[in-house]
Design a protein around this motif. Structure first.
Motif, PDB file in Angstrom:
ATOM      1  N   SER A   1      35.748  42.899  64.269  1.00 59.58           N
ATOM      2  CA  SER A   1      35.356  44.051  64.977  1.00 59.58           C
ATOM      3  C   SER A   1      35.263  45.028  64.043  1.00 59.58           C
ATOM      4  CB  SER A   1      36.454  44.382  66.069  1.00 59.58           C
ATOM      5  OG  SER A   1      37.509  44.866  65.655  1.00 59.58           O
ATOM      6  N   ALA A   2      34.703  46.045  64.211  1.00 59.69           N
ATOM      7  CA  ALA A   2      34.241  46.995  63.377  1.00 59.69           C
ATOM      8  C   ALA A   2      35.665  47.873  63.056  1.00 59.69           C
ATOM      9  CB  ALA A   2      33.335  48.018  63.940  1.00 59.69           C
ATOM     10  N   GLN A   3      36.591  47.852  64.165  1.00 57.62           N
ATOM     11  CA  GLN A   3      37.677  48.549  63.901  1.00 57.62           C
ATOM     12  C   GLN A   3      38.566  47.744  62.946  1.00 57.62           C
ATOM     13  OE1 GLN A   3      39.778  49.334  67.526  1.00 57.62           O
ATOM     14  NE2 GLN A   3      41.480  50.549  66.418  1.00 57.62           N
ATOM     15  N   SER A   4      38.797  46.589  63.079  1.00 58.25           N
ATOM     16  CA  SER A   4      39.461  45.747  62.327  1.00 58.25           C
ATOM     17  C   SER A   4      39.119  45.609  60.847  1.00 58.25           C
ATOM     18  CB  SER A   4      39.599  44.537  62.753  1.00 58.25           C
ATOM     19  OG  SER A   4      40.397  44.309  64.177  1.00 58.25           O
ATOM     20  N   ARG A   5      37.769  45.496  60.764  1.00 57.73           N
ATOM     21  CA  ARG A   5      37.107  45.385  59.278  1.00 57.73           C
ATOM     22  C   ARG A   5      37.338  46.763  58.663  1.00 57.73           C
ATOM     23  NH1 ARG A   5      32.652  43.922  61.302  1.00 57.73           N
ATOM     24  NH2 ARG A   5      31.436  45.971  61.291  1.00 57.73           N
ATOM     25  N   ASN A   6      36.980  47.705  59.360  1.00 60.60           N
ATOM     26  CA  ASN A   6      37.137  49.037  58.562  1.00 60.60           C
ATOM     27  C   ASN A   6      38.771  49.262  58.023  1.00 60.60           C
ATOM     28  OD1 ASN A   6      34.699  49.662  58.786  1.00 60.60           O
ATOM     29  ND2 ASN A   6      34.842  50.760  60.923  1.00 60.60           N
ATOM     30  N   ALA A   7      39.636  48.767  58.860  1.00 60.77           N
ATOM     31  CA  ALA A   7      41.030  48.756  58.501  1.00 60.77           C
ATOM     32  C   ALA A   7      41.279  48.080  56.939  1.00 60.77           C
ATOM     33  CB  ALA A   7      42.062  48.509  59.388  1.00 60.77           C
ATOM     34  N   ILE A   8      40.516  47.146  56.507  1.00 60.52           N
ATOM     35  CA  ILE A   8      40.797  46.392  55.287  1.00 60.52           C
ATOM     36  C   ILE A   8      40.014  46.816  54.163  1.00 60.52           C
ATOM     37  CG2 ILE A   8      40.847  44.088  54.243  1.00 60.52           C
ATOM     38  CD1 ILE A   8      41.354  42.845  57.122  1.00 60.52           C
ATOM     39  N   ALA A   9      40.472  47.288  53.116  1.00 61.12           N
ATOM     40  CA  ALA A   9      39.411  47.775  52.021  1.00 61.12           C
ATOM     41  C   ALA A   9      39.494  46.751  51.060  1.00 61.12           C
ATOM     42  CB  ALA A   9      40.190  49.114  51.289  1.00 61.12           C
ATOM     43  N   LEU A  10      38.065  46.180  50.830  1.00 58.12           N
ATOM     44  CA  LEU A  10      37.805  45.243  49.890  1.00 58.12           C
ATOM     45  C   LEU A  10      37.410  45.606  48.598  1.00 58.12           C
ATOM     46  CD1 LEU A  10      37.260  42.180  49.427  1.00 58.12           C
ATOM     47  CD2 LEU A  10      34.976  42.424  50.588  1.00 58.12           C
ATOM     48  N   TYR A  11      38.034  45.007  47.394  1.00 63.16           N
ATOM     49  CA  TYR A  11      37.677  45.669  46.248  1.00 63.16           C
ATOM     50  C   TYR A  11      37.662  44.526  45.392  1.00 63.16           C
ATOM     51  CZ  TYR A  11      39.452  50.255  47.107  1.00 63.16           C
ATOM     52  OH  TYR A  11      39.579  51.646  47.602  1.00 63.16           O
ATOM     53  N   SER A  12      36.354  44.746  44.315  1.00 60.72           N
ATOM     54  CA  SER A  12      35.774  43.430  43.492  1.00 60.72           C
ATOM     55  C   SER A  12      36.293  43.997  42.006  1.00 60.72           C
ATOM     56  CB  SER A  12      34.478  43.266  43.588  1.00 60.72           C
ATOM     57  OG  SER A  12      33.696  44.305  43.252  1.00 60.72           O
ATOM     58  N   LEU A  13      36.594  43.159  41.203  1.00 57.08           N
ATOM     59  CA  LEU A  13      36.735  43.569  39.774  1.00 57.08           C
ATOM     60  C   LEU A  13      35.408  43.451  39.012  1.00 57.08           C
ATOM     61  CD1 LEU A  13      38.679  43.841  37.163  1.00 57.08           C
ATOM     62  CD2 LEU A  13      38.839  41.533  37.098  1.00 57.08           C
ATOM     63  N   THR A  14      35.080  44.672  38.321  1.00 57.93           N
ATOM     64  CA  THR A  14      33.709  44.747  37.787  1.00 57.93           C
ATOM     65  C   THR A  14      33.660  43.789  36.491  1.00 57.93           C
ATOM     66  OG1 THR A  14      33.870  47.147  38.184  1.00 57.93           O
ATOM     67  CG2 THR A  14      32.469  46.357  36.789  1.00 57.93           C
ATOM     68  N   THR A  15      32.475  42.947  36.445  1.00 53.28           N
ATOM     69  CA  THR A  15      32.140  42.188  35.224  1.00 53.28           C
ATOM     70  C   THR A  15      31.400  43.020  34.397  1.00 53.28           C
ATOM     71  OG1 THR A  15      32.044  40.364  36.650  1.00 53.28           O
ATOM     72  CG2 THR A  15      30.793  40.233  34.339  1.00 53.28           C
ATOM     73  N   THR A  16      31.669  42.941  33.060  1.00 49.60           N
ATOM     74  CA  THR A  16      31.175  43.669  32.178  1.00 49.60           C
ATOM     75  C   THR A  16      30.125  43.090  31.310  1.00 49.60           C
ATOM     76  OG1 THR A  16      32.744  43.562  30.370  1.00 49.60           O
ATOM     77  CG2 THR A  16      32.910  45.480  31.808  1.00 49.60           C
ATOM     78  N   ASN A  17      29.232  43.391  30.391  1.00 50.13           N
ATOM     79  CA  ASN A  17      28.659  42.535  29.351  1.00 50.13           C
ATOM     80  C   ASN A  17      29.548  41.906  28.352  1.00 50.13           C
ATOM     81  OD1 ASN A  17      28.843  44.304  27.230  1.00 50.13           O
ATOM     82  ND2 ASN A  17      27.425  45.707  27.966  1.00 50.13           N
ATOM     83  N   ILE A  18      28.841  41.127  27.680  1.00 49.22           N
ATOM     84  CA  ILE A  18      29.905  40.086  26.783  1.00 49.22           C
ATOM     85  C   ILE A  18      30.431  41.114  25.708  1.00 49.22           C
ATOM     86  CG2 ILE A  18      28.074  39.525  25.243  1.00 49.22           C
ATOM     87  CD1 ILE A  18      29.226  36.670  25.254  1.00 49.22           C
ATOM     88  N   VAL A  19      29.789  41.970  25.190  1.00 52.38           N
ATOM     89  CA  VAL A  19      30.159  42.938  24.098  1.00 52.38           C
ATOM     90  C   VAL A  19      31.442  43.395  24.708  1.00 52.38           C
ATOM     91  CG1 VAL A  19      29.638  44.814  22.664  1.00 52.38           C
ATOM     92  CG2 VAL A  19      27.788  42.971  22.797  1.00 52.38           C
ATOM     93  N   ARG A  20      31.209  44.278  25.515  1.00 55.87           N
ATOM     94  CA  ARG A  20      32.495  44.834  26.206  1.00 55.87           C
ATOM     95  C   ARG A  20      33.668  43.923  26.522  1.00 55.87           C
ATOM     96  NH1 ARG A  20      31.334  48.557  31.180  1.00 55.87           N
ATOM     97  NH2 ARG A  20      33.070  49.222  30.877  1.00 55.87           N
ATOM     98  N   LYS A  21      33.162  42.971  26.951  1.00 57.68           N
ATOM     99  CA  LYS A  21      34.312  41.886  27.366  1.00 57.68           C
ATOM    100  C   LYS A  21      35.284  41.446  26.435  1.00 57.68           C
ATOM    101  CE  LYS A  21      34.132  37.146  29.411  1.00 57.68           C
ATOM    102  NZ  LYS A  21      33.254  36.137  30.151  1.00 57.68           N
ATOM    103  N   TYR A  22      34.862  41.481  25.069  1.00 51.34           N
ATOM    104  CA  TYR A  22      35.417  41.071  24.014  1.00 51.34           C
ATOM    105  C   TYR A  22      35.764  42.071  23.002  1.00 51.34           C
ATOM    106  CZ  TYR A  22      34.768  36.416  25.772  1.00 51.34           C
ATOM    107  OH  TYR A  22      34.874  35.130  26.540  1.00 51.34           O
ATOM    108  N   ILE A  23      35.793  43.240  23.248  1.00 51.56           N
ATOM    109  CA  ILE A  23      36.263  44.315  22.208  1.00 51.56           C
ATOM    110  C   ILE A  23      37.648  44.887  22.581  1.00 51.56           C
ATOM    111  CG2 ILE A  23      33.922  44.829  21.461  1.00 51.56           C
ATOM    112  CD1 ILE A  23      33.992  47.209  23.477  1.00 51.56           C
ATOM    113  N   SER A  24      38.183  44.342  23.686  1.00 52.95           N
ATOM    114  CA  SER A  24      39.530  44.790  23.857  1.00 52.95           C
ATOM    115  C   SER A  24      39.917  46.069  24.129  1.00 52.95           C
ATOM    116  CB  SER A  24      40.653  44.221  22.559  1.00 52.95           C
ATOM    117  OG  SER A  24      41.948  44.449  22.898  1.00 52.95           O
ATOM    118  N   LEU A  25      40.892  46.839  23.428  1.00 57.94           N
ATOM    119  CA  LEU A  25      41.300  48.165  23.746  1.00 57.94           C
ATOM    120  C   LEU A  25      40.204  49.128  23.519  1.00 57.94           C
ATOM    121  CD1 LEU A  25      44.709  48.176  22.050  1.00 57.94           C
ATOM    122  CD2 LEU A  25      44.308  48.110  24.452  1.00 57.94           C
ATOM    123  N   LEU A  26      39.008  48.766  22.667  1.00 54.83           N
ATOM    124  CA  LEU A  26      38.063  49.620  22.456  1.00 54.83           C
ATOM    125  C   LEU A  26      37.037  49.777  23.507  1.00 54.83           C
ATOM    126  CD1 LEU A  26      36.833  48.257  18.998  1.00 54.83           C
ATOM    127  CD2 LEU A  26      38.234  50.145  19.365  1.00 54.83           C
TER     128      LEU A  26
END
Length: 275
Positions: free
Chosen positions: A175-200
């Motif tokens: 139901s809309a009420q139950s659905r709105n009570a749960i916050a869904l989050y996704s982990l952002t995918t970056t491009n391959i350069v950003r993915k492998y430059i560690s702390l930078l």
């Protein structure tokens, strides 16, 4: 002069790391007193991709109930029990307060370990419904927050991508009420350069967070549209140990490169998904 300049490089890196950590800490407000579930595909996902998130949100000072739900212990029968034990060990290292906070589903027919096979959204939703059922003998509440991969799965991994589809399908059944009570989050995918430059990558991630985050977007349940996590050195080393000391069966040569070069070992950015 050359030697002095060379010696100053690690000092500058350490100083920049501390400064960046303090900035992220000062601008961030994280959920507290919440039931949070991390939905992953395989043991070691929590360490390789989500460790900054787990370490921060499972911190005792936030008083969250943090759990991990994993849908596949691997394709090798002889290692499934080992990988489950390794996940429990890693979860403890990252801050989870009890082995009971880790659940691993062993159903190879429904959830085969494969880079190219997409799992059924309906079957994932069924697992979530069963896991969080309040009609069982031992009622389970929540979650308030559900975290998983995004539509790109960090590495276009079909199993990873399936999780968001399954979580979305599950929420749409409510139901809309139950659905709105749960916050869904996704982990952002970056491009391959950003993915492998560690702390930078951390300064760029922070800049993007500041330009995209809507500080007025927090809902009545107290969840923001985005979160950013950046680990202190001690937490960074904990994340690496979750692989080298906890997930020993998975430490092939290329994973040593991952825990040094990947930005996901130190930096996570989560985006809320509207369902």
């Amino acid at each position: 002069m050359g030697l002095i300049s060379l010696a100053a490089i690690p000092f500058g890196i350490c100083l920049g790391w501390v400064a960046l950590y303090q900035i992220v800490k000062s601008i961030s407000s994280y959920p507290s007193n919440k039931h949070i579930c991390l939905l992953i595909a395989h043991p070691d996902d929590e360490a390789m991709f989500f460790s900054p998130t787990v370490i921060r949100l499972a911190d005792p000072t936030l008083y969250n109930t943090f759990e991990i739900l994993c849908l596949c212990p691997g394709q090798e029968p002889a290692l499934r029990s080992t990988r489950t034990s390794e996940l429990i060990h890693s979860a403890s290292n990252l801050g989870l307060d009890s082995p009971k906070r880790v659940t691993v589903i062993d159903d190879e027919d429904s959830f085969p370990d494969s880079m190219t096979i997409f799992w059924s959204a309906e079957k994932i939703a069924k697992v979530l419904s069963s896991h969080f059922s309040t009609e069982t003998a031992a009622p389970r509440s929540g979650p308030d927050m559900l975290i998983t991969f995004d539509n790109h799965g960090i590495s276009s991994h079909a199993n990873h991508i399936s999780l968001l589809h399954g979580a979305t399908f599950w929420l749409k059944q409510m139901s809309a009420q139950s659905r709105n009570a749960i916050a869904l989050y996704s982990l952002t995918t970056t491009n391959i350069v950003r993915k492998y430059i560690s702390l930078l990558d951390a300064p760029l991630s922070l800049l993007l967070y500041l330009t995209r985050h809507n500080s007025a977007s927090a809902t009545a349940t107290g969840f923001a549209d985005r979160y950013i996590f950046f680990s202190a050195f001690s937490s960074y080393r904990r994340a690496q140990r979750s692989m080298t000391a906890c997930h020993k069966s998975q430490m092939l040569w290329f994973r040593y490169g991952w825990i040094v070069l990947s930005r996901y070992v130190s930096t996570n950015d989560l985006q809320r998904i509207n369902v």
